[in-house]
Design a protein around this motif. Structure first.
Motif, PDB file in Angstrom:
ATOM      1  N   ILE A  29     -11.268   0.735  -3.368  1.00  0.00           N
ATOM      2  CA  ILE A  29     -10.981   2.048  -3.952  1.00  0.00           C
ATOM      3  C   ILE A  29     -11.867   2.283  -5.179  1.00  0.00           C
ATOM      4  CG2 ILE A  29      -9.200   3.504  -4.964  1.00  0.00           C
ATOM      5  CD1 ILE A  29      -8.902   2.800  -1.924  1.00  0.00           C
ATOM      6  N   ALA A  30     -12.034   1.240  -5.999  1.00  0.00           N
ATOM      7  CA  ALA A  30     -12.882   1.361  -7.185  1.00  0.00           C
ATOM      8  C   ALA A  30     -14.339   1.579  -6.801  1.00  0.00           C
ATOM      9  CB  ALA A  30     -12.739   0.100  -8.048  1.00  0.00           C
ATOM     10  N   ILE A  31     -14.813   0.887  -5.763  1.00  0.00           N
ATOM     11  CA  ILE A  31     -16.200   1.045  -5.320  1.00  0.00           C
ATOM     12  C   ILE A  31     -16.445   2.459  -4.806  1.00  0.00           C
ATOM     13  CG2 ILE A  31     -17.896   0.295  -3.604  1.00  0.00           C
ATOM     14  CD1 ILE A  31     -16.557  -2.500  -3.764  1.00  0.00           C
ATOM     15  N   LEU A  32     -15.527   2.962  -4.005  1.00  0.00           N
ATOM     16  CA  LEU A  32     -15.671   4.311  -3.470  1.00  0.00           C
ATOM     17  C   LEU A  32     -15.716   5.346  -4.592  1.00  0.00           C
ATOM     18  CD1 LEU A  32     -13.224   4.005  -0.440  1.00  0.00           C
ATOM     19  CD2 LEU A  32     -15.709   4.302  -0.307  1.00  0.00           C
ATOM     20  N   ALA A  33     -14.886   5.147  -5.608  1.00  0.00           N
ATOM     21  CA  ALA A  33     -14.883   6.068  -6.748  1.00  0.00           C
ATOM     22  C   ALA A  33     -16.185   5.966  -7.534  1.00  0.00           C
ATOM     23  CB  ALA A  33     -13.695   5.762  -7.655  1.00  0.00           C
ATOM     24  N   GLU A  34     -16.691   4.764  -7.698  1.00  0.00           N
ATOM     25  CA  GLU A  34     -17.902   4.550  -8.487  1.00  0.00           C
ATOM     26  C   GLU A  34     -19.140   5.088  -7.785  1.00  0.00           C
ATOM     27  OE1 GLU A  34     -20.079   0.870 -10.906  1.00  0.00           O
ATOM     28  OE2 GLU A  34     -18.649   0.421  -9.299  1.00  0.00           O
ATOM     29  N   VAL A  86       0.830  -1.205   0.000  1.00  0.00           N
ATOM     30  CA  VAL A  86       0.000   0.000   0.000  1.00  0.00           C
ATOM     31  C   VAL A  86       0.861   1.250   0.000  1.00  0.00           C
ATOM     32  CG1 VAL A  86      -1.658   1.350   1.347  1.00  0.00           C
ATOM     33  CG2 VAL A  86      -1.993  -1.113   1.078  1.00  0.00           C
ATOM     34  N   GLU A  87       1.851   1.290   0.878  1.00  0.00           N
ATOM     35  CA  GLU A  87       2.688   2.484   1.007  1.00  0.00           C
ATOM     36  C   GLU A  87       3.539   2.734  -0.235  1.00  0.00           C
ATOM     37  OE1 GLU A  87       4.829   1.699   4.562  1.00  0.00           O
ATOM     38  OE2 GLU A  87       3.053   1.888   5.853  1.00  0.00           O
ATOM     39  N   SER A  88       3.934   1.666  -0.924  1.00  0.00           N
ATOM     40  CA  SER A  88       4.745   1.810  -2.128  1.00  0.00           C
ATOM     41  C   SER A  88       3.923   2.180  -3.355  1.00  0.00           C
ATOM     42  CB  SER A  88       5.504   0.502  -2.412  1.00  0.00           C
ATOM     43  OG  SER A  88       4.596  -0.523  -2.792  1.00  0.00           O
ATOM     44  N   GLY A  89       2.601   2.058  -3.254  1.00  0.00           N
ATOM     45  CA  GLY A  89       1.731   2.329  -4.396  1.00  0.00           C
ATOM     46  C   GLY A  89       1.530   1.137  -5.302  1.00  0.00           C
ATOM     47  N   ARG A  90       2.000  -0.032  -4.887  1.00  0.00           N
ATOM     48  CA  ARG A  90       1.881  -1.206  -5.751  1.00  0.00           C
ATOM     49  C   ARG A  90       0.435  -1.597  -6.012  1.00  0.00           C
ATOM     50  NH1 ARG A  90       4.493  -7.319  -5.062  1.00  0.00           N
ATOM     51  NH2 ARG A  90       3.949  -7.968  -7.188  1.00  0.00           N
ATOM     52  N   VAL A  91      -0.445  -1.337  -5.065  1.00  0.00           N
ATOM     53  CA  VAL A  91      -1.856  -1.695  -5.258  1.00  0.00           C
ATOM     54  C   VAL A  91      -2.709  -0.479  -5.620  1.00  0.00           C
ATOM     55  CG1 VAL A  91      -1.827  -3.817  -3.910  1.00  0.00           C
ATOM     56  CG2 VAL A  91      -2.154  -1.635  -2.739  1.00  0.00           C
ATOM     57  N   ASP A  92      -2.055   0.600  -6.043  1.00  0.00           N
ATOM     58  CA  ASP A  92      -2.780   1.730  -6.634  1.00  0.00           C
ATOM     59  C   ASP A  92      -2.983   1.422  -8.112  1.00  0.00           C
ATOM     60  OD1 ASP A  92      -2.711   3.002  -4.204  1.00  0.00           O
ATOM     61  OD2 ASP A  92      -0.986   4.256  -4.698  1.00  0.00           O
ATOM     62  N   LEU A  93      -4.028   0.701  -8.420  1.00  0.00           N
ATOM     63  CA  LEU A  93      -4.228   0.157  -9.762  1.00  0.00           C
ATOM     64  C   LEU A  93      -5.185   1.015 -10.571  1.00  0.00           C
ATOM     65  CD1 LEU A  93      -4.585  -3.629  -8.842  1.00  0.00           C
ATOM     66  CD2 LEU A  93      -2.506  -2.307  -9.263  1.00  0.00           C
ATOM     67  N   PRO A  94      -5.079   0.942 -11.900  1.00  0.00           N
ATOM     68  CA  PRO A  94      -6.067   1.639 -12.733  1.00  0.00           C
ATOM     69  C   PRO A  94      -7.473   1.152 -12.414  1.00  0.00           C
ATOM     70  CG  PRO A  94      -4.240   0.817 -14.066  1.00  0.00           C
ATOM     71  CD  PRO A  94      -4.072   0.214 -12.711  1.00  0.00           C
ATOM     72  N   GLY A 144     -15.490  -6.185 -10.923  1.00  0.00           N
ATOM     73  CA  GLY A 144     -14.702  -6.672  -9.797  1.00  0.00           C
ATOM     74  C   GLY A 144     -14.600  -8.181  -9.772  1.00  0.00           C
ATOM     75  N   GLY A 145     -15.650  -8.859 -10.202  1.00  0.00           N
ATOM     76  CA  GLY A 145     -15.611 -10.312 -10.258  1.00  0.00           C
ATOM     77  C   GLY A 145     -14.553 -10.825 -11.212  1.00  0.00           C
ATOM     78  N   VAL A 146     -14.302 -10.099 -12.295  1.00  0.00           N
ATOM     79  CA  VAL A 146     -13.239 -10.459 -13.226  1.00  0.00           C
ATOM     80  C   VAL A 146     -11.876 -10.286 -12.552  1.00  0.00           C
ATOM     81  CG1 VAL A 146     -12.160  -9.885 -15.440  1.00  0.00           C
ATOM     82  CG2 VAL A 146     -14.652  -9.925 -15.235  1.00  0.00           C
ATOM     83  N   GLY A 147     -11.749  -9.269 -11.691  1.00  0.00           N
ATOM     84  CA  GLY A 147     -10.503  -9.069 -10.965  1.00  0.00           C
ATOM     85  C   GLY A 147     -10.165 -10.234 -10.061  1.00  0.00           C
ATOM     86  N   VAL A 148     -11.170 -10.805  -9.406  1.00  0.00           N
ATOM     87  CA  VAL A 148     -10.933 -11.992  -8.583  1.00  0.00           C
ATOM     88  C   VAL A 148     -10.447 -13.149  -9.449  1.00  0.00           C
ATOM     89  CG1 VAL A 148     -12.024 -13.692  -7.069  1.00  0.00           C
ATOM     90  CG2 VAL A 148     -12.596 -11.273  -6.840  1.00  0.00           C
ATOM     91  N   ALA A 149     -11.027 -13.313 -10.629  1.00  0.00           N
ATOM     92  CA  ALA A 149     -10.589 -14.369 -11.539  1.00  0.00           C
ATOM     93  C   ALA A 149      -9.127 -14.183 -11.930  1.00  0.00           C
ATOM     94  CB  ALA A 149     -11.473 -14.405 -12.782  1.00  0.00           C
ATOM     95  N   LEU A 206      -6.607  -4.117 -18.461  1.00  0.00           N
ATOM     96  CA  LEU A 206      -5.678  -5.235 -18.603  1.00  0.00           C
ATOM     97  C   LEU A 206      -4.464  -5.050 -17.694  1.00  0.00           C
ATOM     98  CD1 LEU A 206      -5.061  -7.892 -19.993  1.00  0.00           C
ATOM     99  CD2 LEU A 206      -3.901  -6.614 -21.805  1.00  0.00           C
ATOM    100  N   GLU A 207      -4.010  -3.822 -17.546  1.00  0.00           N
ATOM    101  CA  GLU A 207      -2.909  -3.543 -16.619  1.00  0.00           C
ATOM    102  C   GLU A 207      -3.328  -3.884 -15.191  1.00  0.00           C
ATOM    103  OE1 GLU A 207      -0.500   0.363 -14.920  1.00  0.00           O
ATOM    104  OE2 GLU A 207      -1.381   0.436 -16.931  1.00  0.00           O
ATOM    105  N   ARG A 208      -4.550  -3.555 -14.837  1.00  0.00           N
ATOM    106  CA  ARG A 208      -5.068  -3.885 -13.506  1.00  0.00           C
ATOM    107  C   ARG A 208      -5.078  -5.396 -13.292  1.00  0.00           C
ATOM    108  NH1 ARG A 208      -8.685  -1.381  -9.851  1.00  0.00           N
ATOM    109  NH2 ARG A 208      -9.994  -2.833  -8.676  1.00  0.00           N
ATOM    110  N   LEU A 209      -5.611  -6.141 -14.242  1.00  0.00           N
ATOM    111  CA  LEU A 209      -5.702  -7.594 -14.107  1.00  0.00           C
ATOM    112  C   LEU A 209      -4.310  -8.221 -14.070  1.00  0.00           C
ATOM    113  CD1 LEU A 209      -8.670  -8.457 -16.515  1.00  0.00           C
ATOM    114  CD2 LEU A 209      -8.723  -7.875 -14.072  1.00  0.00           C
ATOM    115  N   SER A 210      -3.399  -7.709 -14.868  1.00  0.00           N
ATOM    116  CA  SER A 210      -2.035  -8.237 -14.879  1.00  0.00           C
ATOM    117  C   SER A 210      -1.352  -8.031 -13.532  1.00  0.00           C
ATOM    118  CB  SER A 210      -1.234  -7.573 -15.998  1.00  0.00           C
ATOM    119  OG  SER A 210       0.089  -8.073 -16.036  1.00  0.00           O
TER     120      SER A 210
END
Length: 319
Positions: free
Chosen positions: A58-63, A15-23, A180-185, A31-35
């Motif tokens: 983060i995506a839910i809060l934005a949406e 989190v602190e490094s920004g590694r999970v700050d995804l598109p 989001g379900g695709v992200g879990v996959a 595709l970058e997010r899924l990768s």
């Protein structure tokens, strides 16, 4: 140090490094997010479970126009509704609500700083943002070996004040639910790829025999097929982020079912090809196998396939 404490350290660093700050899904870089999620899962599925939950929150809060997360905060999404105890919500005036009860399957129960939580209210199922420090994680409610590092516990809500996010039933009815379900996959795919590395590594170092090579060939086909489906889904999400065509639920069910089947096959074929040796002598591999076995059960097996069949009967197959 316990498994969940090791994951806590790794998650905080991510989190602190920004590694999970995804598109965001549908932003043009899905595709970058899924990768990124797949890569995280290939390293550590417990870490990926928390990383995916954080990115999803983060995506839910934005949406839904929820509160902006503070820098360094670690978010989870606690929305499981299995049989048994659950959380209820009641308004208490001034736009605030109180939550009480017990929520099951809360990943990051002692690691996350905040969570999005579903709760039953008089006007439907609602979504709330809560501070985890005010909650009561129940030690010992996840004694399993698989996903031990994910810190998935039952959590008590003792009349906790919470902020509503979005209108009633918004959690499942928004376009991002399917995205989001695709992200879990993608996490399942990454976990399967991680398990398969043991077979690939063995085949590149020694003569594993024709049967193991046949398993490796089948694993290669399965993983490539799953990734092709994920890549296609990413393009379709970016082309229709608001799901105006209504394809989201069908897409997510198809991708999840395919990826679950491929990952299950990878587990079986890798085990049959290599036998007990890596399970008994390779700690990382044995942990990955146990973790993936549990993680895949977020797919609801025949229940999800039945829902897929229902949608195909209603909307057409397209093949």
């Amino acid at each position: 140090m316990s498994p969940w404490q090791e994951t806590a350290r790794a998650f905080s660093t991510a989190v602190e490094s920004g590694r999970v700050d995804l598109p965001l899904p549908g932003s043009g870089a899905t595709l970058e997010r899924l990768s990124a999620l797949a890569d995280l899962a290939g390293e550590d599925l417990s870490l990926a479970r928390l990383g995916e939950g954080h990115a999803d929150a983060i995506a839910i809060l934005a949406e839904l126009g929820g509160p902006s997360p503070q820098p360094g905060s670690r978010w989870g999404v606690w929305a499981a509704n299995p049989p048994g105890p659950n959380v209820t919500a009641e308004p208490c005036g001034g736009g605030t609500w109180v939550l009480r009860g017990t929520k099951q399957y809360c990943s990051g129960a002692r690691i996350c700083t905040h969570a999005l939580v579903t709760a039953a209210a008089a006007d439907g199922q609602r979504l709330f943002a809560v501070r985890v420090a005010e909650l009561q994680p129940r030690d010992g409610t996840w004694p399993a070996t698989g996903m031990a590092g994910s810190d998935t516990l039952d959590v008590g809500f003792p009349w906790v004040v919470a902020d509503p996010v979005g209108p009633p039933d918004c959690y499942t009815e928004r376009p991002g639910f399917s995205h989001g379900g695709v992200g879990v996959a993608a996490c399942w795919y990454g976990g399967a790829r991680g398990v398969a590395r043991a077979l690939l590594g063995a085949a590149t170092k020694r003569d594993v025999g024709p049967h193991a090579l046949a398993h490796l060939g089948a694993v290669d086909i399965g993983l490539r097929t799953a990734w092709a489906a994920l890549a296609t889904a990413a393009r379709e999400i970016d082309a229709d982020p608001e799901d105006l065509r209504g394809d989201g639920p069908l897409r997510a069910l198809r991708v999840r079912a395919l990826t679950e089947a491929v990952a299950t096959d990878v587990l079986a074929r890798t085990g049959r090809a290599l036998g007990a040796a890596p399970l008994g002598h390779d700690e990382a591999h044995s942990r990955a196998v146990a973790d993936l076995t549990v993680y895949l059960r977020q797919h609801h097996a025949e229940r999800d396939l039945a829902r897929l069949g229902e949608l195909i009967a209603e909307c057409g197959a397209g093949w």
